[in-house]
Design an enzyme around this catalytic site. Structure first.
Site, PDB file in Angstrom:
ATOM      1  N   GLY A 119      29.404 -36.799 -77.082  1.00 31.56           N
ATOM      2  CA  GLY A 119      28.076 -37.262 -77.479  1.00 31.56           C
ATOM      3  C   GLY A 119      27.345 -36.340 -78.438  1.00 31.56           C
ATOM      4  O   GLY A 119      26.140 -36.481 -78.647  1.00 31.56           O
ATOM      5  N   GLU A 123      34.844 -33.688 -74.998  1.00 28.88           N
ATOM      6  CA  GLU A 123      35.288 -35.001 -75.479  1.00 28.88           C
ATOM      7  C   GLU A 123      34.505 -35.444 -76.708  1.00 28.88           C
ATOM      8  O   GLU A 123      33.771 -36.422 -76.669  1.00 28.88           O
ATOM      9  CB  GLU A 123      35.098 -36.039 -74.364  1.00 28.88           C
ATOM     10  N   PRO A 124      34.650 -34.735 -77.828  1.00 28.77           N
ATOM     11  CA  PRO A 124      33.910 -35.156 -79.016  1.00 28.77           C
ATOM     12  C   PRO A 124      34.510 -36.434 -79.601  1.00 28.77           C
ATOM     13  O   PRO A 124      35.734 -36.587 -79.631  1.00 28.77           O
ATOM     14  CB  PRO A 124      34.101 -33.985 -79.990  1.00 28.77           C
ATOM     15  N   ARG A 159      32.310 -39.023 -82.216  1.00 30.22           N
ATOM     16  CA  ARG A 159      31.692 -39.163 -83.544  1.00 30.22           C
ATOM     17  C   ARG A 159      31.639 -37.840 -84.302  1.00 30.22           C
ATOM     18  O   ARG A 159      31.690 -37.832 -85.527  1.00 30.22           O
ATOM     19  CB  ARG A 159      30.285 -39.752 -83.426  1.00 30.22           C
ATOM     20  N   ARG A 181      26.979 -51.080 -85.550  1.00 31.19           N
ATOM     21  CA  ARG A 181      25.983 -50.147 -85.014  1.00 31.19           C
ATOM     22  C   ARG A 181      24.535 -50.513 -85.354  1.00 31.19           C
ATOM     23  O   ARG A 181      23.686 -50.450 -84.473  1.00 31.19           O
ATOM     24  CB  ARG A 181      26.278 -48.705 -85.459  1.00 31.19           C
ATOM     25  N   TYR A 209      22.739 -51.248 -81.711  1.00 35.44           N
ATOM     26  CA  TYR A 209      21.763 -50.327 -81.153  1.00 35.44           C
ATOM     27  C   TYR A 209      20.884 -49.650 -82.189  1.00 35.44           C
ATOM     28  O   TYR A 209      20.554 -48.476 -82.059  1.00 35.44           O
ATOM     29  CB  TYR A 209      22.332 -49.290 -80.177  1.00 35.44           C
ATOM     30  N   CYS A 236      26.315 -65.472 -89.930  1.00 35.33           N
ATOM     31  CA  CYS A 236      25.211 -66.379 -89.597  1.00 35.33           C
ATOM     32  C   CYS A 236      24.492 -65.930 -88.336  1.00 35.33           C
ATOM     33  O   CYS A 236      24.603 -66.553 -87.279  1.00 35.33           O
ATOM     34  CB  CYS A 236      25.744 -67.796 -89.459  1.00 35.33           C
ATOM     35  N   GLU A 237      23.785 -64.835 -88.434  1.00 39.37           N
ATOM     36  CA  GLU A 237      22.970 -64.276 -87.363  1.00 39.37           C
ATOM     37  C   GLU A 237      21.815 -63.535 -88.015  1.00 39.37           C
ATOM     38  O   GLU A 237      22.036 -62.768 -88.966  1.00 39.37           O
ATOM     39  CB  GLU A 237      23.767 -63.239 -86.542  1.00 39.37           C
TER      40      GLU A 237
HETATM   41  C1  LIG Z   1      32.024 -42.430 -75.837  1.00 40.03           C
HETATM   42  C2  LIG Z   1      32.374 -41.274 -74.988  1.00 40.03           C
HETATM   43  C3  LIG Z   1      32.575 -40.015 -75.566  1.00 40.03           C
HETATM   44  C4  LIG Z   1      32.356 -39.732 -77.038  1.00 40.03           C
HETATM   45  O1  LIG Z   1      31.049 -39.958 -77.442  1.00 40.03           O
HETATM   46  P1  LIG Z   1      30.620 -39.491 -78.924  1.00 40.03           P
HETATM   47  O2  LIG Z   1      29.183 -39.838 -79.000  1.00 40.03           O
HETATM   48  O3  LIG Z   1      31.431 -40.291 -79.872  1.00 40.03           O
HETATM   49  O4  LIG Z   1      30.916 -38.049 -79.004  1.00 40.03           O
HETATM   50  C5  LIG Z   1      33.009 -38.986 -74.753  1.00 40.03           C
HETATM   51  N1  LIG Z   1      33.206 -39.180 -73.422  1.00 40.03           N
HETATM   52  C6  LIG Z   1      32.993 -40.371 -72.831  1.00 40.03           C
HETATM   53  C7  LIG Z   1      33.224 -40.506 -71.374  1.00 40.03           C
HETATM   54  C8  LIG Z   1      32.567 -41.459 -73.592  1.00 40.03           C
HETATM   55  O5  LIG Z   1      32.341 -42.633 -73.000  1.00 40.03           O
END
Ligand SMILES: *Cc1c(COP(=O)(O)O)cnc(C)c1O
Length: 439
Positions: A261, A295-296, A298, A334, A338, A365-366
């Protein structure tokens, strides 16, 4: 990297303040470029809409991550859902990356790309038993489990296979994370994600006596597009308290997973500074003997990708100016899903153009089909190209066939060469699988 004379010496960092990386899509002599090629020539050769990725830019971000967390034992598990193209996964696999997957489909991709099974963690609230079986057979590292029911199912599947499943409980730390949209907050109790802190100890203790289960870690993921290290530090501290309590009960874990995230710059916003993040988190983990899993998603791929779209029409009404493009929500969801903000630029700079506030809309068509609303933009002419920045993450992976749209091609650029890493869908692709099969 050969640049064909197009790489300006001063192309520096859009990512964090201290995490300097090169600009993947510099403007040279008024034209947007990627890896020594112009986006115009790529659009002419491969058509539009078109996803373009800068290969070395992905490597650079991955290596920045490894560097920032070098002081701790770690596993960088790339979140495959951000961009699952095999070419992207292969690059990351070659650098030693692991993967954070959420389905059997993503497992298939990760394995095909050569990511080591022992570096794969499996997340998600709705894993089926078939998915668990496939992951166990592949020999993945661990399951990040999100409910008691799931843990029970995992034990049954593992026991039937005669193996032990390593798991972590995904703790919901009840932290309302500062993300730009409610749909990207996952760390508070009103979301479907994770297990409330108060229930986790009991569940670990229950699992101790259960065949097929081995507690290996503890996991949090508080949301997406977070630029402040502090909520991560808080979330990690919270789960480390639990690790201490588990130790007291004789349960020894081997990893703590802090999720992903980490923010990138979408337009004016702040990006996560990796050095600050590592400074806030690593010392807390260092003394515990635990491996840190990050867990990167984006962060590694978002800024390394662009969506190129051609302007079809400019439509003026009394109230608004609409720039109608050949890409919309079916190519980049995106903005409408959101409220995601993406910078949009003319591929060829037009200095003489007046800047107007326009809506950039797609052909679907939205009413919710748009790439940008009320955006000041030098008004393009039909036939001109627009580049949508920060489209490397949650771009192609969220494309759809709604309205009979054909998914765009994806091209990866490196050393002034372009590689088609996914060809544009055809009409045959569109109807593949539609059979009249009465049973
Ligand atoms: C989506 C997600 C991520 C990656 O999120 P980013 O915003 O892309 O870094 C990491 N871990 C879990 C569990 C996720 O659901």
């Amino acid at each position: 990297m050969r640049g064909g004379g197009l790489r300006p010496a001063t192309a520096v960092g859009r990512v964090g303040r201290r995490t300097r990386v090169t600009e993947p899509f510099p403007r040279v002599a008024g034209e947007l470029c990627c890896g020594g090629l112009t986006l115009r020539e790529l659009a002419d050769r491969f058509g539009t809409p078109l996803y373009v990725y800068n290969g070395p830019a992905i490597d650079e971000r991955y290596l920045a991550f490894e560097r920032a967390f070098a002081s701790v034992d770690r596993l960088v598990a790339y979140s495959v859902k951000a961009n699952a193209n095999l070419a992207v996964l292969r690059r990351l696999a070659a650098l030693g990356s692991g993967a954070d997957i959420v389905s059997r489909g993503e497992l298939h991709r990760a394995l095909l790309a050569g990511i080591e099974p022992r570096k794969i963690v499996f997340a998600g609230v709705g894993k089926t038993e078939a998915e668990m079986r496939a992951a166990l057979e592949a020999g993945i590292y661990s399951f990040n489990v999100e409910s008691a029911g799931e843990l029970d199912a995992l034990s049954r599947v593992a026991a039937a296979l005669g193996v032990e499943a390593c798991f972590a409980l995904r703790v919901n730390p009840d932290i309302v994370s500062p993300t730009p949209h409610a749909y990207t907050r996952t760390g508070h109790l009103e979301t479907k994600f994770g297990i409330p802190v108060g229930e986790t100890l009991e569940l670990y203790r229950w699992a101790r006596g259960v065949v097929g289960l081995r507690a290996a870690g503890i996991d949090v993921h508080i949301g997406s597009q977070i630029a402040d290290p502090e909520p991560y530090a808080r979330a990690v501290s919270r789960v480390l308290e639990l690790v201490g309590e588990l130790r007291g009960s004789g349960i020894e874990l081997e990893y703590v997973d802090m999720g992903g995230g980490f923010a990138i710059r979408y337009g004016g916003g702040e990006a996560m500074d990796l050095v600050s993040l590592a400074q806030a988190v690593a010392p807390r983990v260092a003394g515990t003997g635990l491996k840190l899993v990050v867990e990167p998603g984006r962060y590694l791929v978002g800024e390394a990708g662009m969506l190129i779209t051609r302007v079809l029409y400019v439509k003026r009404t009394d109230r608004k100016t609409f720039v109608v493009t050949d890409a919309g929500m079916s190519e980049l969801l995106r903005p409408s899903h959101y409220g995601g903000y993406h910078e949009i630029e003319l591929v060829m700079e037009q200095r003489d153009r007046s800047v107007e506030t326009v809506d950039v809309v797609g052909p679907v068509c939205e009413t919710g089909d748009f790439l940008a609303l009320d955006r000041p933009l030098p008004v393009p002419q039909p036939g001109e190209l627009l580049a949508v920045r920060q489209a490397g993450a949650y771009g192609f992976t969220m494309t759809m066939n709604y309205n009979g749209r054909l998914r765009p091609a994806e091209v990866l650029v490196e050393d002034a060469r372009a590689c088609v890493v996914r060809r544009r869908e055809t009409l045959d692709d569109l109807v593949r699988g539609e059979v009249d099969l009465w049973v």
